[in-house]
Design a protein around this motif. Structure first.
Motif, PDB file in Angstrom:
ATOM      1  N   THR A  72       0.866  -1.253   0.133  1.00 25.48           N
ATOM      2  CA  THR A  72       0.070   0.134  -0.042  1.00 25.48           C
ATOM      3  C   THR A  72       0.653   1.321  -0.041  1.00 25.48           C
ATOM      4  O   THR A  72       0.349   2.327  -0.656  1.00 25.48           O
ATOM      5  N   ALA A  73       1.971   1.262   0.707  1.00 26.37           N
ATOM      6  CA  ALA A  73       2.956   2.502   0.791  1.00 26.37           C
ATOM      7  C   ALA A  73       3.962   2.695  -0.136  1.00 26.37           C
ATOM      8  O   ALA A  73       4.361   3.796  -0.510  1.00 26.37           O
TER       9      ALA A  73
ATOM     10  N   GLN B 234       4.072   5.992  -2.292  1.00 28.52           N
ATOM     11  CA  GLN B 234       4.681   7.013  -1.503  1.00 28.52           C
ATOM     12  C   GLN B 234       6.092   6.920  -1.601  1.00 28.52           C
ATOM     13  O   GLN B 234       7.006   7.977  -1.496  1.00 28.52           O
TER      14      GLN B 234
ATOM     15  N   PRO C 105      -3.070  -4.324   4.074  1.00 28.31           N
ATOM     16  CA  PRO C 105      -3.623  -3.213   3.170  1.00 28.31           C
ATOM     17  C   PRO C 105      -4.445  -2.153   3.841  1.00 28.31           C
ATOM     18  O   PRO C 105      -4.090  -0.755   3.498  1.00 28.31           O
ATOM     19  N   MET C 106      -5.532  -2.405   4.687  1.00 27.10           N
ATOM     20  CA  MET C 106      -6.122  -1.512   5.288  1.00 27.10           C
ATOM     21  C   MET C 106      -5.405  -0.439   6.169  1.00 27.10           C
ATOM     22  O   MET C 106      -5.484   0.706   6.082  1.00 27.10           O
TER      23      MET C 106
ATOM     24  N   GLY D 258      -2.393  -0.130   6.194  1.00 29.02           N
ATOM     25  CA  GLY D 258      -1.305   0.746   5.401  1.00 29.02           C
ATOM     26  C   GLY D 258      -2.039   1.779   4.935  1.00 29.02           C
ATOM     27  O   GLY D 258      -1.440   2.995   4.738  1.00 29.02           O
ATOM     28  N   GLY D 259      -3.089   1.772   4.204  1.00 25.20           N
ATOM     29  CA  GLY D 259      -3.875   2.958   3.597  1.00 25.20           C
ATOM     30  C   GLY D 259      -4.078   3.845   4.891  1.00 25.20           C
ATOM     31  O   GLY D 259      -3.724   5.191   4.672  1.00 25.20           O
ATOM     32  N   LEU D 260      -4.462   3.592   5.954  1.00 25.00           N
ATOM     33  CA  LEU D 260      -4.606   4.744   7.082  1.00 25.00           C
ATOM     34  C   LEU D 260      -3.299   5.314   7.573  1.00 25.00           C
ATOM     35  O   LEU D 260      -3.342   6.413   7.939  1.00 25.00           O
TER      36      LEU D 260
ATOM     37  N   ILE E 145      -0.699   5.934   5.581  1.00 28.43           N
ATOM     38  CA  ILE E 145      -0.217   6.627   4.537  1.00 28.43           C
ATOM     39  C   ILE E 145      -1.152   7.967   4.617  1.00 28.43           C
ATOM     40  O   ILE E 145      -0.777   9.087   4.240  1.00 28.43           O
ATOM     41  N   ARG E 146      -2.495   7.730   5.083  1.00 29.43           N
ATOM     42  CA  ARG E 146      -3.189   9.028   5.183  1.00 29.43           C
ATOM     43  C   ARG E 146      -3.040   9.990   6.215  1.00 29.43           C
ATOM     44  O   ARG E 146      -2.964  11.146   6.151  1.00 29.43           O
TER      45      ARG E 146
ATOM     46  N   TRP F 133       5.021   7.322   5.871  1.00 25.85           N
ATOM     47  CA  TRP F 133       5.066   5.912   5.353  1.00 25.85           C
ATOM     48  C   TRP F 133       6.065   5.040   6.389  1.00 25.85           C
ATOM     49  O   TRP F 133       6.009   3.966   6.269  1.00 25.85           O
TER      50      TRP F 133
END
Length: 498
Positions: free
Chosen positions: A32-33, A36, A151-152, A154-156, A158-159, A163
């Motif tokens: 996911t990261a 970035q 993945p979930m 990782g998304g949080l 990154i947001r 990273w």
């Protein structure tokens, strides 16, 4: 079994689950990261090596750490593995360039190569076979949950954060796991000074590294990396065999690996790893490119493997004593070809529910097979060889994943370029079709037809390998571990030593 030993077992299991969760989440969260990370560090041409370095080190070093756990004990080796993983995680978050990131990922793979097999050996040391399957089911759930949450999470991160935190979140988890092992893991010290087959470990690691490098670039058979990797692997294998035949205490015991139950179970595990890699790679492509479903639906169809896996593992754990390990192994393996047949019968008008059902069957079969094969291998060897035997099974699965990616990728590429009456499909055309699920042109429909043909060949290959898994497990002797020995094991088991 003393009350004290019995009381610390849940705390040891908690430490094992914490250590395992680091490896399991790290395997999925970084994907996911990566956009970035590449945007900040550059080095897009090295993108794939961030993943390959981890897998290379993990596969090459697993057997080495399994042997070290037999020689020096589980506790010091698992603590070293956690320390290496945490140092690599700290460095990964501080990486200043893509080569540095790859170096820290390589080091992470070394730590994972230690944590994964030694954790399973610790469970085998503290739990008799009649109870071990239940705990193995819990560990399977850790991998299943991590595959979904990685993945979930990782998304949080990154947001809301940098990273770097996808690496740094491992530090508190690893420290807690290490503290648990220090406080509660007790074992007998080795009675004699161990003899380390250093040259055997070096030759084995070089051989596996050469093979992994060759397989990573195997789509281009003219690439010098491929042929160089094959040459290095071949020379290292010859030197390794020569070394092992002369070593006093070889890194890999050919007598151990060639025992019929171990050889059959490991070969089946290798093929299962190939099947799992094939499905995780190409089922989402089929759902999006042929069935025209959204990425969410494609992901749900694939996630059913992770739903079936812990269910299968739990079922196996609860039925060991009633039916025996071999019956569970063989019975569960019958579902794998059935799941493969479901995928082979998929067509452009098929429901994604059918694909999800096939994934569920596959996951259930893999869950019963993975736990049963591991417990079988651990039980038929002396406790002093348990680390090596466990590592052989994990090595087989990791190598199978790499072989599966290469084999099924080659089958897909063959189908894309050799579809009867249709023009070859380029990667750009394929990407366009996968991203576009609206009204398609005539050209898009032709591309989808080629993709359907190619993926059908891939699924037929998966079906063939699934049948191979079933046939290999039939070779496990009927008297390998019977139900009577499982029941007797509970009363005779002495935990903690090795």
């Amino acid at each position: 079994m003393s009350a004290t030993r019995n009381s610390v077992r849940p705390l040891i299991v908690a430490s094992v689950m914490a250590a395992t969760s680091m490896v399991a989440i790290e395997a999925t969260i970084i994907s996911t990261a990566m956009p970035q990370i590449v945007a900040q560090l550059g080095g897009l041409n090295l993108y794939s090596w961030v993943f390959s370095a981890f897998l290379l080190a993990q596969t090459a070093m697993t057997v080495v750490f399994g042997k070290l756990a037999d020689l020096y004990g589980r506790k010091p080796v698992i603590l070293v593995g956690i320390a290496v993983f945490l140092i690599a995680s700290l460095g990964g978050g501080l990486a200043w360039s893509m080569p540095a990131m790859i170096a820290f990922r390589l080091l992470q793979g070394v730590g994972a190569a230690c944590i994964q097999p030694v954790s399973l050996v610790i469970i085998a040391d503290y739990y008799p076979i009649s109870e071990r399957g239940k705990v193995q089911g819990w560990l399977a759930s850790v991998w299943a949950i991590s595959a979904v949450l990685g993945p979930m999470l990782g998304g949080l991160i990154i947001r809301d954060l940098s990273w770097a935190w996808i690496f740094w979140i491992n530090i508190p988890i690893g420290l807690l796991a290490a503290a648990g092992f220090v406080a509660y893991l007790h074992e007998d010290a080795p009675r004699q000074r161990p003899s380390i087959d250093v040259m055997g470990a070096v030759f084995f690691t070089i051989a596996v590294a050469g093979l992994m490098i060759a397989l990573t670039d195997a789509n281009a058979f003219t690439d010098t990396h491929v042929w160089g990797g094959i040459l290095v692997c071949a020379v290292a294998v010859v030197l390794f065999v020569w070394q092992e035949r002369r070593a006093k205490d070889p890194m890999i015991s050919f007598a151990l690996w060639s025992r019929r139950p171990i050889a059959a179970a490991n070969a089946a595990t290798l093929l299962s790893g190939m099947v799992l890699m094939g499905l995780t790679t190409f089922l989402p492509m089929y759902a999006q490119g042929v069935l025209r479903q959204t990425p969410v639906v494609a992901g749900m169809a694939l996630t059913m493997i992770m739903v079936g896996w812990p269910i299968g593992a739990t079922f196996a754990a609860k039925t060991f004593t009633r039916f025996g390990l071999r019956r569970i192994l063989v019975g569960g393996s019958l579902l794998m070809p059935l799941g493969g047949l479901v995928f082979a019968l998929l067509g452009p008008s098929s429901s994604p529910l059918l694909a999800g059902f096939g994934s569920l069957l596959m996951g259930f079969s893999m869950g019963t097979g993975s736990v049963s094969a591991l417990v079988l291998i651990q039980e038929i060897v002396d406790p002093s060889q348990r680390g090596s035997a466990t590592a052989s099974n994990i090595f087989s699965r990791n190598l199978g994943s790499t072989l599966g990616a290469t084999l099924f990728g080659a089958v897909l590429n063959f189908g894309l370029t050799h579809s009867s009456g249709l023009a070859p499909v380029t990667s750009d055309q394929l990407r366009h079709v996968l991203e576009d699920r609206g009204v398609s042109s005539v050209a898009d429909e032709a591309i989808r037809a080629v993709l359907q043909h190619s993926l059908h060949l891939t699924f037929l290959s998966i079906l063939a390998i699934s049948i191979g898994v079933m046939l290999l497990l039939l070779l496990v002797p009927t008297n390998a571990v019977d139900s009577r020995s499982i029941k007797r094991d509970k009363s005779e088991f002495v935990p903690g030593g090795h």
